[in-house]
Design a protein around this motif. Sequence first.
Motif, PDB file in Angstrom:
ATOM      1  N   ALA A  12       0.877  -1.170   0.000  1.00 36.54           N
ATOM      2  CA  ALA A  12       0.000   0.000   0.000  1.00 36.54           C
ATOM      3  C   ALA A  12       0.903   1.206   0.000  1.00 36.54           C
ATOM      4  N   SER A  13       0.341   2.358   0.351  1.00 35.44           N
ATOM      5  CA  SER A  13       1.169   3.546   0.392  1.00 35.44           C
ATOM      6  C   SER A  13       2.195   3.413   1.512  1.00 35.44           C
ATOM      7  N   PRO A  14       3.334   4.093   1.403  1.00 29.97           N
ATOM      8  CA  PRO A  14       4.403   3.928   2.379  1.00 29.97           C
ATOM      9  C   PRO A  14       3.920   4.194   3.806  1.00 29.97           C
ATOM     10  N   PRO A  15       4.308   3.339   4.777  1.00 31.42           N
ATOM     11  CA  PRO A  15       3.886   3.519   6.160  1.00 31.42           C
ATOM     12  C   PRO A  15       4.598   4.699   6.811  1.00 31.42           C
ATOM     13  N   TYR A  16       4.040   5.176   7.901  1.00 32.34           N
ATOM     14  CA  TYR A  16       4.636   6.276   8.647  1.00 32.34           C
ATOM     15  C   TYR A  16       4.331   6.054  10.128  1.00 32.34           C
ATOM     16  N   GLN A  17       5.051   6.743  10.987  1.00 31.91           N
ATOM     17  CA  GLN A  17       4.866   6.632  12.426  1.00 31.91           C
ATOM     18  C   GLN A  17       3.835   7.645  12.899  1.00 31.91           C
ATOM     19  N   THR A  18       2.926   7.207  13.760  1.00 26.87           N
ATOM     20  CA  THR A  18       1.941   8.119  14.328  1.00 26.87           C
ATOM     21  C   THR A  18       1.539   7.625  15.710  1.00 26.87           C
ATOM     22  N   LEU A  19       0.898   8.471  16.494  1.00 28.22           N
ATOM     23  CA  LEU A  19       0.462   8.083  17.832  1.00 28.22           C
ATOM     24  C   LEU A  19      -0.769   7.193  17.720  1.00 28.22           C
ATOM     25  N   VAL A  20      -0.625   5.928  18.116  1.00 27.46           N
ATOM     26  CA  VAL A  20      -1.710   4.953  18.029  1.00 27.46           C
ATOM     27  C   VAL A  20      -2.275   4.641  19.410  1.00 27.46           C
ATOM     28  N   TRP A  21      -1.399   4.379  20.388  1.00 24.63           N
ATOM     29  CA  TRP A  21      -1.863   3.997  21.728  1.00 24.63           C
ATOM     30  C   TRP A  21      -1.908   5.217  22.633  1.00 24.63           C
ATOM     31  N   GLU A 172       8.828  -4.140  13.171  1.00 20.84           N
ATOM     32  CA  GLU A 172       8.521  -2.991  14.015  1.00 20.84           C
ATOM     33  C   GLU A 172       8.592  -3.450  15.473  1.00 20.84           C
ATOM     34  N   ASN A 173       9.015  -2.563  16.341  1.00 24.10           N
ATOM     35  CA  ASN A 173       9.182  -2.873  17.753  1.00 24.10           C
ATOM     36  C   ASN A 173       7.865  -2.602  18.486  1.00 24.10           C
ATOM     37  N   LEU A 174       7.069  -3.663  18.688  1.00 27.36           N
ATOM     38  CA  LEU A 174       5.757  -3.488  19.302  1.00 27.36           C
ATOM     39  C   LEU A 174       5.856  -3.186  20.790  1.00 27.36           C
ATOM     40  N   ALA A 175       6.878  -3.720  21.468  1.00 24.96           N
ATOM     41  CA  ALA A 175       7.058  -3.410  22.888  1.00 24.96           C
ATOM     42  C   ALA A 175       7.367  -1.921  23.067  1.00 24.96           C
ATOM     43  N   LYS A 176       8.209  -1.391  22.202  1.00 21.32           N
ATOM     44  CA  LYS A 176       8.523   0.034  22.264  1.00 21.32           C
ATOM     45  C   LYS A 176       7.290   0.876  21.949  1.00 21.32           C
ATOM     46  N   ALA A 177       6.460   0.400  21.032  1.00 23.16           N
ATOM     47  CA  ALA A 177       5.241   1.127  20.686  1.00 23.16           C
ATOM     48  C   ALA A 177       4.310   1.254  21.879  1.00 23.16           C
ATOM     49  N   MET A 178       4.292   0.220  22.754  1.00 20.99           N
ATOM     50  CA  MET A 178       3.448   0.295  23.935  1.00 20.99           C
ATOM     51  C   MET A 178       4.041   1.202  25.001  1.00 20.99           C
ATOM     52  N   LEU A 179       5.287   1.594  24.830  1.00 26.92           N
ATOM     53  CA  LEU A 179       5.904   2.578  25.714  1.00 26.92           C
ATOM     54  C   LEU A 179       5.699   3.994  25.195  1.00 26.92           C
ATOM     55  N   THR A 180       5.968   4.194  23.923  1.00 24.94           N
ATOM     56  CA  THR A 180       5.894   5.537  23.339  1.00 24.94           C
ATOM     57  C   THR A 180       4.510   5.885  22.808  1.00 24.94           C
ATOM     58  N   GLY A 181       3.735   4.854  22.473  1.00 29.42           N
ATOM     59  CA  GLY A 181       2.432   5.070  21.865  1.00 29.42           C
ATOM     60  C   GLY A 181       2.483   5.203  20.359  1.00 29.42           C
ATOM     61  N   ARG A 182       3.681   5.369  19.819  1.00 28.64           N
ATOM     62  CA  ARG A 182       3.835   5.565  18.382  1.00 28.64           C
ATOM     63  C   ARG A 182       4.082   4.231  17.689  1.00 28.64           C
ATOM     64  N   ARG A 194      -3.854  11.913  23.272  1.00 35.82           N
ATOM     65  CA  ARG A 194      -3.093  11.305  24.368  1.00 35.82           C
ATOM     66  C   ARG A 194      -3.974  10.935  25.552  1.00 35.82           C
ATOM     67  N   ARG A 195      -5.001  11.703  25.817  1.00 35.03           N
ATOM     68  CA  ARG A 195      -5.914  11.473  26.943  1.00 35.03           C
ATOM     69  C   ARG A 195      -5.142  11.433  28.263  1.00 35.03           C
ATOM     70  N   ALA A 196      -4.278  12.451  28.446  1.00 34.20           N
ATOM     71  CA  ALA A 196      -3.430  12.501  29.644  1.00 34.20           C
ATOM     72  C   ALA A 196      -4.260  12.638  30.917  1.00 34.20           C
ATOM     73  N   GLY A 197      -5.366  13.349  30.848  1.00 30.49           N
ATOM     74  CA  GLY A 197      -6.205  13.534  32.032  1.00 30.49           C
ATOM     75  C   GLY A 197      -6.776  12.219  32.531  1.00 30.49           C
ATOM     76  N   THR A 198      -7.264  11.402  31.610  1.00 29.47           N
ATOM     77  CA  THR A 198      -7.811  10.095  31.995  1.00 29.47           C
ATOM     78  C   THR A 198      -6.727   9.207  32.578  1.00 29.47           C
ATOM     79  N   ALA A 199      -5.545   9.223  31.965  1.00 28.13           N
ATOM     80  CA  ALA A 199      -4.428   8.422  32.466  1.00 28.13           C
ATOM     81  C   ALA A 199      -4.026   8.860  33.872  1.00 28.13           C
ATOM     82  N   LEU A 200      -4.016  10.164  34.111  1.00 27.57           N
ATOM     83  CA  LEU A 200      -3.642  10.671  35.433  1.00 27.57           C
ATOM     84  C   LEU A 200      -4.657  10.226  36.487  1.00 27.57           C
ATOM     85  N   LEU A 201      -5.944  10.297  36.146  1.00 27.39           N
ATOM     86  CA  LEU A 201      -6.984   9.854  37.081  1.00 27.39           C
ATOM     87  C   LEU A 201      -6.843   8.360  37.383  1.00 27.39           C
TER      88      LEU A 201
END
Length: 239
Positions: A12-21, A172-182, A194-201
């Motif tokens: 498909a079209s070339p992949p790119y990094q983005t915030l997923v988690w 792709e490094n899936l363990a790292k993705a679960m750390l960075t979210g990307r 990011r939903r930082a407020g929910t994570a903080l609660l």
Amino acid sequence: MQARPGERNGSASPPYQTLVWDLPVRLFHWLMAFSFAGAYLTAEMERWRTVHVTLGYTMAALVCFRIVWGWIGTDYARFSSFVRGPRATLRYVRSLFSPRPQHFTGHNPAGAVAILLMLATTMALAGSGWLLYTGRAGAWMEDGHELIAELMLALVLVHIGGVLAASLLHRENLAKAMLTGRKRADAGAKAQGRRAGTALLLLLAVLAFWWWQAGHAEAPASGATSAAQRHGAHRGDDD
């Protein structure tokens, strides 16, 4: 068949990094990993019983949060984005043996099965532990609780193996993705909040519960204590 947004069938079209988690998903993941590891390691230590029970309750609460977040969370956190039927799961597994395995921006179908099994097993583990700890079940429940714990450990190991295999196959490094979210994303995928407020609660709620347990945890019910003592005596006889 047309691929869903965030799903790629080979080229498909070339992949790119983005915030997923988002942050709540990542925090849930690592709190669950920490809690299960701690609960498993303290299972046979009477002096650490309060820690064991606290971590077990934490796991149950985290699963409840994840179920809610699976309905109202960001796109890739929702069950509707990654829970697929048996045919889609088998199609994904078959593609792993092809030159161009299917790639999913979020969880792949096989990973979704493992996630659902671990969520269900966690609730069974916490429920059996609660019955045992409060003396609502006899000594037989201890064997059931230990069996469920071993099943959970097996699921965790399968999950880790799947993550390693998928990381190699998809490069792709899936363990790292679960750390960075990307994570590597495909055509049609969009960055998540990011939903930082929910994570903080969530984090504050867990820390507050741990603090409360440290100061107010009660001794096990007499039934649970006697069951544990009988189990210990039985193990001593076996030795």
